[in-house]
Design an enzyme around this catalytic site. Structure first.
Site, short mmCIF file in Angstrom:
data_model
loop_
_atom_site.label_atom_id
_atom_site.label_comp_id
_atom_site.label_asym_id
_atom_site.label_seq_id
_atom_site.Cartn_x
_atom_site.Cartn_y
_atom_site.Cartn_z
N HIS A 40 1.57 4.79 4.55
CA HIS A 40 0.70 5.45 3.57
C HIS A 40 1.13 6.90 3.36
CE1 HIS A 40 -3.01 2.59 3.98
NE2 HIS A 40 -1.91 1.96 3.63
N SER B 181 0.81 -1.22 0.00
CA SER B 181 0.00 0.00 0.00
C SER B 181 0.84 1.27 0.00
CB SER B 181 -0.96 0.00 1.19
OG SER B 181 -0.26 -0.19 2.40
#
Length: 221
Positions: A192, A140
């Site tokens: 992230h 991610s």
């Protein structure tokens, strides 16, 4: 969204103009080759991971931060290829395909692998700095780098991007961040944020400042 980077030719006015078949039409979004290769690689690694045992494999080869601090720096990369389950790999693959497909349409597709790698490394390092304990797995951080690059694109190409496209991208970024805050116990938000920032910085550097230079052709690759 307009992607025309050349000055339109001015045709003489006609009393009864007929529809022209030569008017510019945006090229259809093609198959994201580089993105698909990366996704296939993750799926292959995940298949092997499931075969040898999900939990044991992740603990042994994932981004185990105390082990990284002890000098096992390779974990920064192996953790990117491992995933915590079928739903994890599915959602990451779906998001990567969606954003990567758009990335390869808007700019030189060779940059997708560069952005992904830099963002994954940056996300891992930021995660290690702010949360030096525990285990982190998943792609991610690199995927958020692709999103960050697209955000930089909307800034560099603001005259060629519709408000709807910009709003949609901002809503996606906001949803990802809010989703991460809600599930902060199982989602590495630092990875992230680090990946998102790395992708945006790369985009601001790589995308030509001249708005009429097509980023699909600019650059050494």
């Amino acid at each position: 969204m307009s992607l025309q980077y050349q000055e339109p030719e001015v045709e003489p006015a006609e009393e009864n103009p007929e529809p022209s078949e030569k008017q510019y039409q945006p090229e259809p979004i093609g198959f994201p080759v580089y993105t698909s290769i990366l996704i296939a690689s993750f799926v292959a690694v995940t298949a092997v991971q499931f075969y040898v045992g999900l939990g044991e494999s992740a603990l042994r080869a994932g981004f185990l931060k105390p082990a990284f601090a002890d000098g096992e720096y390779w974990r920064l990369l192996t953790g990117v290829a491992l995933h915590g389950g079928l739903m994890h790999i599915f959602f990451n693959s779906f998001a990567f395909y969606s954003f990567g497909r758009l990335f390869e349409y808007l700019t030189n597709r060779a940059h997708v692998a560069i952005v992904f790698l830099l963002a994954a490394i940056a996300g891992g390092l930021v995660s290690f700095v702010f949360k030096p304990d525990g285990l982190s797995v998943g792609a991610s951080g690199g995927i958020l780098g692709i999103v960050g690059y697209l955000g930089a694109y909307t800034i560099r190409r603001r005259r060629f991007v519709t408000p709807e496209f910009r709003k949609s991208l901002l809503m996606n970024i906001g949803f990802i961040l809010v989703f991460g805050l809600v599930l902060y116990q199982v989602i590495d938000n630092y990875a992230h944020i680090g990946g998102l920032a790395a992708g945006a910085i790369y985009g601001m550097i790589q995308i030509p400042s001249d708005e009429h230079r097509d980023p699909r052709e600019a650059g050494p690759v």
